[in-house]
Write a protein that holds these residues in place. Structure first.
Motif, PDB file in Angstrom:
ATOM      1  N   CYS A 161       3.421  21.718 -18.964  1.00 54.50           N
ATOM      2  CA  CYS A 161       2.794  20.713 -19.841  1.00 54.50           C
ATOM      3  C   CYS A 161       3.314  19.300 -19.570  1.00 54.50           C
ATOM      4  CB  CYS A 161       3.076  21.029 -21.309  1.00 54.50           C
ATOM      5  SG  CYS A 161       2.377  22.565 -21.887  1.00 54.50           S
ATOM      6  N   VAL A 162       4.454  19.214 -18.931  1.00 54.65           N
ATOM      7  CA  VAL A 162       5.156  17.948 -18.710  1.00 54.65           C
ATOM      8  C   VAL A 162       5.411  17.281 -20.066  1.00 54.65           C
ATOM      9  CG1 VAL A 162       5.263  15.862 -17.306  1.00 54.65           C
ATOM     10  CG2 VAL A 162       3.865  17.759 -16.548  1.00 54.65           C
ATOM     11  N   ASN A 163       5.913  18.064 -21.005  1.00 53.14           N
ATOM     12  CA  ASN A 163       6.229  17.582 -22.345  1.00 53.14           C
ATOM     13  C   ASN A 163       7.601  18.066 -22.766  1.00 53.14           C
ATOM     14  OD1 ASN A 163       3.991  16.017 -23.303  1.00 53.14           O
ATOM     15  ND2 ASN A 163       2.805  17.904 -23.447  1.00 53.14           N
ATOM     16  N   PHE A 164       8.193  17.304 -23.691  1.00 52.82           N
ATOM     17  CA  PHE A 164       9.479  17.637 -24.273  1.00 52.82           C
ATOM     18  C   PHE A 164       9.249  18.093 -25.699  1.00 52.82           C
ATOM     19  CE2 PHE A 164      10.134  14.587 -20.954  1.00 52.82           C
ATOM     20  CZ  PHE A 164      11.252  15.060 -20.296  1.00 52.82           C
ATOM     21  N   PHE A 165      10.096  19.018 -26.174  1.00 54.22           N
ATOM     22  CA  PHE A 165       9.913  19.586 -27.504  1.00 54.22           C
ATOM     23  C   PHE A 165      11.228  19.705 -28.258  1.00 54.22           C
ATOM     24  CE2 PHE A 165       6.541  21.384 -24.847  1.00 54.22           C
ATOM     25  CZ  PHE A 165       5.418  21.046 -25.578  1.00 54.22           C
ATOM     26  N   CYS A 166      11.175  19.446 -29.555  1.00 55.60           N
ATOM     27  CA  CYS A 166      12.297  19.768 -30.431  1.00 55.60           C
ATOM     28  C   CYS A 166      12.162  21.257 -30.775  1.00 55.60           C
ATOM     29  CB  CYS A 166      12.264  18.897 -31.689  1.00 55.60           C
ATOM     30  SG  CYS A 166      10.830  19.161 -32.767  1.00 55.60           S
ATOM     31  N   SER A 226      14.954   5.777 -26.718  1.00 57.86           N
ATOM     32  CA  SER A 226      14.805   4.849 -27.820  1.00 57.86           C
ATOM     33  C   SER A 226      16.094   4.742 -28.606  1.00 57.86           C
ATOM     34  CB  SER A 226      13.673   5.294 -28.738  1.00 57.86           C
ATOM     35  OG  SER A 226      13.962   6.560 -29.276  1.00 57.86           O
ATOM     36  N   PHE A 227      16.209   3.656 -29.324  1.00 54.28           N
ATOM     37  CA  PHE A 227      17.305   3.457 -30.249  1.00 54.28           C
ATOM     38  C   PHE A 227      16.754   3.597 -31.647  1.00 54.28           C
ATOM     39  CE2 PHE A 227      20.767   2.101 -27.666  1.00 54.28           C
ATOM     40  CZ  PHE A 227      20.178   1.612 -26.520  1.00 54.28           C
ATOM     41  N   HIS A 228      17.497   4.270 -32.518  1.00 50.24           N
ATOM     42  CA  HIS A 228      17.097   4.322 -33.910  1.00 50.24           C
ATOM     43  C   HIS A 228      17.297   2.949 -34.520  1.00 50.24           C
ATOM     44  CE1 HIS A 228      16.549   8.635 -34.267  1.00 50.24           C
ATOM     45  NE2 HIS A 228      17.639   8.794 -33.543  1.00 50.24           N
ATOM     46  N   LYS A 229      16.387   2.536 -35.351  1.00 52.28           N
ATOM     47  CA  LYS A 229      16.511   1.242 -36.006  1.00 52.28           C
ATOM     48  C   LYS A 229      17.735   1.260 -36.918  1.00 52.28           C
ATOM     49  CE  LYS A 229      11.615   0.267 -35.809  1.00 52.28           C
ATOM     50  NZ  LYS A 229      10.379   0.152 -36.517  1.00 52.28           N
ATOM     51  N   GLY A 230      18.593   0.271 -36.748  1.00 49.80           N
ATOM     52  CA  GLY A 230      19.778   0.163 -37.588  1.00 49.80           C
ATOM     53  C   GLY A 230      20.849   1.171 -37.253  1.00 49.80           C
ATOM     54  N   SER A 231      20.786   1.767 -36.073  1.00 54.80           N
ATOM     55  CA  SER A 231      21.745   2.804 -35.711  1.00 54.80           C
ATOM     56  C   SER A 231      22.151   2.640 -34.263  1.00 54.80           C
ATOM     57  CB  SER A 231      21.098   4.181 -35.913  1.00 54.80           C
ATOM     58  OG  SER A 231      21.914   5.187 -35.373  1.00 54.80           O
ATOM     59  N   ASP A 232      23.313   3.175 -33.934  1.00 54.29           N
ATOM     60  CA  ASP A 232      23.767   3.168 -32.562  1.00 54.29           C
ATOM     61  C   ASP A 232      23.392   4.461 -31.844  1.00 54.29           C
ATOM     62  OD1 ASP A 232      24.868   0.681 -32.812  1.00 54.29           O
ATOM     63  OD2 ASP A 232      26.874   1.426 -33.304  1.00 54.29           O
ATOM     64  N   SER A 233      22.650   5.335 -32.498  1.00 57.17           N
ATOM     65  CA  SER A 233      22.234   6.593 -31.891  1.00 57.17           C
ATOM     66  C   SER A 233      21.258   6.339 -30.760  1.00 57.17           C
ATOM     67  CB  SER A 233      21.556   7.500 -32.929  1.00 57.17           C
ATOM     68  OG  SER A 233      22.464   7.833 -33.947  1.00 57.17           O
ATOM     69  N   PHE A 234      21.323   7.194 -29.756  1.00 54.56           N
ATOM     70  CA  PHE A 234      20.484   7.034 -28.577  1.00 54.56           C
ATOM     71  C   PHE A 234      19.899   8.379 -28.211  1.00 54.56           C
ATOM     72  CE2 PHE A 234      20.099   7.122 -23.927  1.00 54.56           C
ATOM     73  CZ  PHE A 234      19.227   6.070 -23.759  1.00 54.56           C
ATOM     74  N   LEU A 235      18.593   8.420 -28.022  1.00 51.25           N
ATOM     75  CA  LEU A 235      17.926   9.649 -27.599  1.00 51.25           C
ATOM     76  C   LEU A 235      17.601   9.528 -26.123  1.00 51.25           C
ATOM     77  CD1 LEU A 235      15.344  10.241 -30.497  1.00 51.25           C
ATOM     78  CD2 LEU A 235      17.579  11.294 -30.190  1.00 51.25           C
ATOM     79  N   ASP A 236      18.118  10.460 -25.324  1.00 50.58           N
ATOM     80  CA  ASP A 236      17.771  10.418 -23.909  1.00 50.58           C
ATOM     81  C   ASP A 236      16.375  10.986 -23.676  1.00 50.58           C
ATOM     82  OD1 ASP A 236      18.682  12.942 -24.566  1.00 50.58           O
ATOM     83  OD2 ASP A 236      19.837  13.233 -22.728  1.00 50.58           O
ATOM     84  N   PHE A 237      15.981  11.991 -24.461  1.00 50.04           N
ATOM     85  CA  PHE A 237      14.640  12.554 -24.400  1.00 50.04           C
ATOM     86  C   PHE A 237      14.141  12.760 -25.827  1.00 50.04           C
ATOM     87  CE2 PHE A 237      16.595  14.052 -20.461  1.00 50.04           C
ATOM     88  CZ  PHE A 237      15.640  13.700 -19.532  1.00 50.04           C
ATOM     89  N   SER A 238      12.942  12.274 -26.107  1.00 44.02           N
ATOM     90  CA  SER A 238      12.334  12.446 -27.422  1.00 44.02           C
ATOM     91  C   SER A 238      11.286  13.538 -27.356  1.00 44.02           C
ATOM     92  CB  SER A 238      11.665  11.150 -27.886  1.00 44.02           C
ATOM     93  OG  SER A 238      12.615  10.153 -28.096  1.00 44.02           O
ATOM     94  N   CYS A 239      11.115  14.239 -28.456  1.00 44.82           N
ATOM     95  CA  CYS A 239      10.087  15.269 -28.565  1.00 44.82           C
ATOM     96  C   CYS A 239       8.718  14.598 -28.440  1.00 44.82           C
ATOM     97  CB  CYS A 239      10.226  15.970 -29.910  1.00 44.82           C
ATOM     98  SG  CYS A 239       8.908  17.145 -30.266  1.00 44.82           S
ATOM     99  N   SER A 240       7.904  15.098 -27.517  1.00 41.89           N
ATOM    100  CA  SER A 240       6.591  14.480 -27.264  1.00 41.89           C
ATOM    101  C   SER A 240       5.660  14.543 -28.476  1.00 41.89           C
ATOM    102  CB  SER A 240       5.936  15.132 -26.047  1.00 41.89           C
ATOM    103  OG  SER A 240       6.752  14.999 -24.909  1.00 41.89           O
ATOM    104  N   PRO A 241       5.458  15.727 -29.097  1.00 43.14           N
ATOM    105  CA  PRO A 241       4.565  15.762 -30.273  1.00 43.14           C
ATOM    106  C   PRO A 241       5.087  14.914 -31.436  1.00 43.14           C
ATOM    107  CG  PRO A 241       4.906  17.982 -29.422  1.00 43.14           C
ATOM    108  CD  PRO A 241       5.859  17.089 -28.698  1.00 43.14           C
ATOM    109  N   CYS A 242       6.392  14.919 -31.670  1.00 46.73           N
ATOM    110  CA  CYS A 242       6.954  14.105 -32.753  1.00 46.73           C
ATOM    111  C   CYS A 242       6.754  12.617 -32.479  1.00 46.73           C
ATOM    112  CB  CYS A 242       8.441  14.405 -32.939  1.00 46.73           C
ATOM    113  SG  CYS A 242       8.775  16.026 -33.687  1.00 46.73           S
TER     114      CYS A 242
END
Length: 150
Positions: free
Chosen positions: A38-43, A6-22
């Motif tokens: 679990c096939v989940n990603f975590f911060c 995803s892209f942050h709104k109003g930002s050029d930041s890019f997340l290749d993997f996002s925390c699943s619960p978040c």
């Protein structure tokens, strides 16, 4: 799928993997752990309760990214046509030895005699299968290299 790019709104930041619960809470937090069971990603914050609750699970950190699945962004990059944005490659031109989308077929490969759907392009026989496997391993190496460079 747990991997979300995803892209942050109003930002050029890019997340290749996002925390699943978040992500379920509509928060965009970068994952630093992946749990294969679990096939989940975590911060970092979400991994602590996960490891307390599931003591037999061993999440992989960023240092073990070879054990992580390919990110959605990387998968999309490989599946999308380079010449026609938004088009998915579905065909293989044996004449040019190229993957192509339906627009490529119309624009470039209409006169080619060796156009096949990718699913039909899987060769028969063990010699061809070995070549296919080598090609897949090369592609996998490139994907892993791209993922590590991110």
């Amino acid at each position: 799928m747990a991997a979300v790019s995803s892209f942050h709104k109003g930002s050029d930041s890019f997340l290749d993997f996002s925390c699943s619960p978040c992500s379920e809470e509509w928060k965009e937090t970068e994952a630093i752990f992946y749990c294969e069971q679990c096939v989940n990603f975590f911060c970092g914050d979400c991994c602590k309760p996960h490891t307390q609750l599931y003591k037999t699970h061993s999440p992989y950190g960023r240092g073990d990214m070879k054990k992580w699945p390919v990110s959605k962004a990387t998968k999309d990059l490989v599946e999308k046509c380079e010449a026609h944005a938004g088009q998915k490659v579905m065909m293989f031109c044996e004449d040019h030895r190229e993957l192509c989308c339906s627009s490529c077929y119309v624009d470039i490969h209409r006169q080619c005699s060796g156009i096949k759907m990718i699913a039909e392009s899987i060769p028969d026989g063990t010699d061809n299968l070995q070549q296919l496997l080598e090609g897949m391993n090369t592609t996998l190496d490139k994907l892993n290299e791209m993922q590590n460079n991110q």
